[in-house]
Design a protein around this motif. Structure first.
Motif, PDB file in Angstrom:
ATOM      1  N   TYR A   1     -23.596  12.066  61.413  1.00 50.07           N
ATOM      2  CA  TYR A   1     -23.214  11.963  60.008  1.00 50.07           C
ATOM      3  C   TYR A   1     -23.207  10.502  59.569  1.00 50.07           C
ATOM      4  O   TYR A   1     -22.846   9.608  60.327  1.00 50.07           O
ATOM      5  CB  TYR A   1     -21.817  12.556  59.832  1.00 50.07           C
ATOM      6  N   TYR A   2     -23.671  10.239  58.334  1.00 49.86           N
ATOM      7  CA  TYR A   2     -23.504   8.915  57.740  1.00 49.86           C
ATOM      8  C   TYR A   2     -23.214   9.106  56.250  1.00 49.86           C
ATOM      9  O   TYR A   2     -23.486  10.188  55.684  1.00 49.86           O
ATOM     10  CB  TYR A   2     -24.744   8.034  57.945  1.00 49.86           C
ATOM     11  N   ASP A   3     -22.644   8.113  55.676  1.00 49.00           N
ATOM     12  CA  ASP A   3     -22.281   8.223  54.271  1.00 49.00           C
ATOM     13  C   ASP A   3     -23.515   8.545  53.443  1.00 49.00           C
ATOM     14  O   ASP A   3     -24.533   7.861  53.542  1.00 49.00           O
ATOM     15  CB  ASP A   3     -21.671   6.907  53.776  1.00 49.00           C
ATOM     16  N   GLY A   4     -23.402   9.558  52.633  1.00 49.70           N
ATOM     17  CA  GLY A   4     -24.511   9.881  51.751  1.00 49.70           C
ATOM     18  C   GLY A   4     -25.377  11.010  52.236  1.00 49.70           C
ATOM     19  O   GLY A   4     -26.185  11.546  51.481  1.00 49.70           O
ATOM     20  N   ILE A   5     -25.228  11.381  53.525  1.00 54.40           N
ATOM     21  CA  ILE A   5     -26.042  12.482  54.032  1.00 54.40           C
ATOM     22  C   ILE A   5     -25.592  13.780  53.356  1.00 54.40           C
ATOM     23  O   ILE A   5     -24.414  13.952  53.042  1.00 54.40           O
ATOM     24  CB  ILE A   5     -25.908  12.595  55.569  1.00 54.40           C
TER      25      ILE A   5
ATOM     26  N   PRO B   1     -18.268  10.252  62.270  1.00 52.94           N
ATOM     27  CA  PRO B   1     -18.085   8.862  62.706  1.00 52.94           C
ATOM     28  C   PRO B   1     -16.962   8.727  63.736  1.00 52.94           C
ATOM     29  O   PRO B   1     -15.925   9.394  63.622  1.00 52.94           O
ATOM     30  CB  PRO B   1     -17.723   8.121  61.418  1.00 52.94           C
TER      31      PRO B   1
END
Lengths: 396, 495
Positions: free
Chosen positions: A345-349, A360
């Motif tokens: 997961y990353y911000d914006g996915i 994270p």
């Protein structure tokens, strides 16, 4: 994903190894809570904040299959059915206790259309198996049980009732702390644990700590616990039956068993969101081995973290990437279960159902994540944040 | 005519002013010489133009230098770097966009708070972290209650102790426990006793014959709470199963002094003539080894207690097969062999007793050749060595048995945990004892002491303290001076 609250589904939090939670009496739970420790109570706090949260007390040392069956009965009510085939295979009772059911109306439109499941530690694989059984059932039970006797749990087709599955520090792919022990030692440890359960399970002590292993004959319903302390040696056969089988919970936390379970049973539901929350409380030394961080780490993990932080096993594919850990579980194991589709997961996915998200990594040890020996508000806020996140996930 | 006055040149007075647009202007006063002024200004302008031209040329030169042709390799690197720069820039932009998107999204997950005090140590090398000063405020805000920590650790250690205890009891459950019921001293067909086990004439040579049966020593049995005495019995069954018709051919006392941390081994001669204390043959004299057949381990312990005033209430029994397995499980033993011993093992078929032994045990294929000096023996070969008495006598055999026992303990020292576990799994089912589970569990604490000790040894009866006599059914027996041997044993064990 829309920028507004999508639902208000209830959440069920599942404990892991050593967890003694909700029970008919379970006075121990008044003193020390798995989620909250001595001074906190995550569930109570979340309920006060307006969230519908439940905390079933599954067996503290019970195997993963039995925990799933207990969880199904806890949600939908009725007598626990451990499965005809399964119970005959392992030689234990088929039926267990009877539960009133906390979400008997699960599946009806509205707030109870779906449920969110959050599991810590061994609660991780418990939920992986539970959601898989809900989705696809158990073919061996379907084949080996008369249709009119078959529990709906084993029929499958209920995967859409689960909105999300979240594992916190889950032993999703086992832990090397168990993997490094020979099988006979794992059996021996479980034998010791079972001896304690057998010695106390029929006595009044069952009202203080309810270990819930009725199906193995080691405990009884606390209401029926009228006998005194037992000599565990008199119950040796019962104790051995569990500890020498694959239904030995301690063994089930091994990497070997976790992978086998994932291969045999796990599946993904296209309507369920999957999140694996990972934590690390170690840092590398000059040689790249991992030691526990110095402050705010539970002292036990000062011992276990360096052991995990040095263990490799070429034949199992356990290399130095397994060194970072939370004191109990290596980092890769806390992620998506073995061979399951996953993405970091990353911000914006864009979050979508049917795939595991490795969330994270945060700085927590295995127990501080669930509020043992740490600031209560921080833990409560942490769980609230997770539940709030679920509310923004649209139905698939 | 009036002289025309030449006008005096006046230095033009000038002032500067700044217009609204910021342009600098020169304002001339009315009484200045315009020509001179213009010339002066022209000069200045010319100089400025020249300077500007020089600067321009310098700039041009620089630009020209940059545009010089370069090698193709440099061009590639340059373009790659440029591409990287562009990619990095694009990634930064994307991250900014994602962060922007994330701010606008309501799906938010757990993250470490960079301002959180708990996280301050992250990334600090361990050596520095230890030196990090902690202010009283930080200390107060740790959020950790030390008492709770200690409680939790205690709980966990209790749980671990219980688990270890469970593991131990699981293992001990493999042992064949004597139920404590005294073995019935039953009549035995003594004609079945194997003559091959008899004391040879060679062994009796030089001993003084006595018609007086040796007297049991008088006095109290000596005891010391710091000393644990365990009688190790090796019975002569040829299979791993125990039977009541066996004889205890090997009797070794393992004496552990828990305060002095010493371990001593005392061998008892199997052919010692002892008065039978119970049963049909009560009062008659026979070999100590036969007492096991007459009354089991309990009778043997009673005999030893009576004859040597030795406090011995516990035994551990194993047999020949189990002994061989033990040696194989620990990976064999290192033994120094004399030339005669090596010859005995290599040419065992020349010795009647050894041949019988090999046939009975079916170990012919397992025996291996040995040489003089240090040898690593497997179970079968070590057993042939330990049972050899054809080269000297039974006292020599007892000495060899003690050597093998010490060698086994030496091997155990080097075993890994899985190997030790394997040892327990293999050996415990082949052991019989009258220890309770609790006593055995306590005894486990002494195991490191036993394994790491160099043993002091003794054998009874001592040389020069016994004669020979005729016992039950005319069997030749060693007739010791029990009084003297008991005193020596007391001195050896208790100092």
């Amino acid at each position: 994903m829309e920028n507004k609250v999508q639902n208000n589904y209830p959440t069920i939090i599942v404990h892991g190894f050593l967890g003694v939670c909700e029970g008919k009496y379970n006075y121990f739970n008044y003193i020390f809570r798995y989620f909250g420790g001595f001074t906190g109570d995550v569930v109570k706090s979340l309920n006060k904040r307006g969230y519908e949260v439940y905390l079933p007390g599954l067996g503290a040392f019970a195997p993963v299959w039995d925990r799933c069956c207990d969880l199904y009965a806890y949600i939908f009510g009725g007598t626990v059915d451990y499965g005809k085939v399964h119970s005959e295979k392992y030689g234990h009772a088929r039926y267990g206790r009877t539960y009133p059911g906390v979400l008997k109306d699960l599946g009806t439109p509205g707030d109870h259309a779906k449920v969110n499941l959050v599991g810590h530690s061994f609660g991780g694989p418990t939920l992986c198996l539970f959601s898989s059984l809900m989705q696809q059932g158990a073919q061996d039970e379907i084949d080996g049980t008369p249709a009119d006797e078959l529990s709906p749990f084993f029929k499958g087709g209920h995967g859409d009732l689960i909105h999300s599955v979240t594992t916190l520090n889950g032993t999703n792919s086992g832990t090397t702390l168990v993997e490094m022990l020979p099988r006979s030692v794992r059996n021996g440890i479980q034998f010791g644990i079972n001896s304690v359960i057998a010695a106390t399970g029929r006595s009044g002590f069952a009202k203080v700590i309810d270990f819930k292993m009725d199906e193995w004959g080691l405990t009884v319903d606390p209401d029926e616990a009228t006998e005194g302390f037992q000599n565990p040696l008199d119950l040796k056969d019962l104790i051995k039956k569990n500890s020498q089988s694959d239904e030995n919970m301690f063994h089930q936390m091994s990497v070997e068993y976790s992978r086998q379970l994932a291969d045999e049973r796990y599946c993904m539901s296209p309507t369920t969101y999957y999140f694996a929350q990972r934590c690390v409380r170690t840092h590398p030394n000059k040689k790249g081995k991992h030691n526990a961080n110095l402050t705010n780490t539970m002292p036990l993990f000062d011992l276990t973290a360096p052991i995990i932080g040095r263990y490799t096993n070429k034949s199992m594919g356990i290399d130095e990437s397994w060194f970072p850990n939370d004191g109990m579980v290596p980092l890769p194991s806390q992620g998506a279960p073995y061979n399951m589709p996953s993405v970091d997961y990353y911000d914006g996915i864009k979050v979508e159902p049917g795939i595991w998200y490795n969330m994270p990594v945060t700085d927590n040890d295995h127990e501080s994540m669930v509020g043992m020996f740490v600031n209560n508000d921080k833990t409560d806020n942490r769980f609230e944040k997770i539940i709030k996140a679920f509310q923004y996930l649209p139905d698939a | 005519m009036a002289e025309q006055k030449k006008p005096t040149p006046v230095k033009p007075k000038k002032t500067t002013a700044v217009s609204e647009s910021g342009e600098r202007r020169v304002v001339l006063s009315a009484k200045t010489d315009p020509l001179a002024f213009l010339q002066e200004e022209k000069q200045k302008l010319t100089e400025e133009i020249e300077k500007a031209q020089e600067t321009d040329e310098a700039l041009k030169a620089q630009l020209t230098k940059k545009e010089e042709p370069v090698s193709s390799e440099f061009t590639v690197n340059k373009s790659r770097k440029a591409a990287n720069r562009e990619a990095e820039q694009a990634w930064e932009d994307a991250k900014k966009q994602m962060a922007q998107w994330s701010e606008n999204s309501s799906f938010d997950w757990l993250r470490d708070d960079p301002n959180d005090e708990e996280d301050e140590e992250e990334g600090i090398p361990i050596s520095r972290a230890r030196r990090q000063p902690i202010s009283p405020a930080q200390r107060r805000n740790r959020g950790y209650d030390r008492t709770k920590q200690i409680l939790a650790v205690c709980l966990i250690f209790v749980a671990m102790a219980v688990s270890v205890g469970g593991f131990l009891f699981d293992k001990l459950d493999l042992v064949q426990f004597d139920d404590g019921v005294k073995t019935e001293v039953k009549p035995t067909d003594t004609s079945l006793l194997d003559e091959a086990a008899a004391i040879t004439e060679e062994e009796l040579k030089g001993l003084e014959f006595t018609n007086d049966y040796p007297m049991l020593p008088k006095g109290e049995v000596f005891r010391d709470p710091d000393v644990i005495n365990i009688l190790l019995l090796g019975t002569d069954e040829r299979t791993t199963r125990f039977n009541t018709n066996a004889r205890s051919d090997s009797m070794i006392l393992l004496s552990i002094h828990t305060r002095n941390h010493t371990v001593k081994l005392v061998s008892f001669e199997r052919g010692t003539g002892v008065p039978i204390l119970e049963g049909e043959y009560k009062g008659q004299y026979d070999w100590l080894t036969h007492c096991f057949r007459y009354g089991g381990a309990n009778l043997v312990m009673e005999e030893i207690q009576a004859c040597y005033l030795l406090d011995c209430g516990h035994y551990v029994r194993t047999n020949i097969q189990a002994f061989m397995k033990l040696i194989d499980v620990v990976g064999g033993v290192d033994i120094y062999l004399s030339d005669r011993e090596a010859d005995y093992i290599n040419h065992w078929y020349n010795y009647r007793y050894a041949t019988n032994h090999v046939k009975e045990m079916s170990i012919r294929d397992e025996l291996h050749a040995v040489g003089v000096g240090k040898n690593h023996l497997n179970g079968a070969t070590a057993m042939l060595y330990a049972r050899c008495r054809a080269l000297d006598n039974d006292f020599g055999r007892m000495k060899r048995q003690r050597i093998v026992m010490q060698a086994i303990f030496n091997q155990i020292k080097d075993l890994s945990i899985p190997e030790l576990n394997n040892l327990l799994n293999t050996m415990l089912p082949l052991i019989q004892t009258n220890f309770s589970r609790g006593e055995l569990a306590t005894l486990v604490l002494e195991v490191p002491e036993i394994i790491s000790s160099d043993f002091e040894t003794m054998q009874l009866p001592e040389s020069g303290t016994f004669g020979k006599m005729s016992g039950m059914e005319g069997r030749s027996l060693f007739a010791p001076d029990f009084e003297r041997n008991a005193a020596d044993l007391k001195a050896f064990l208790y100092g």
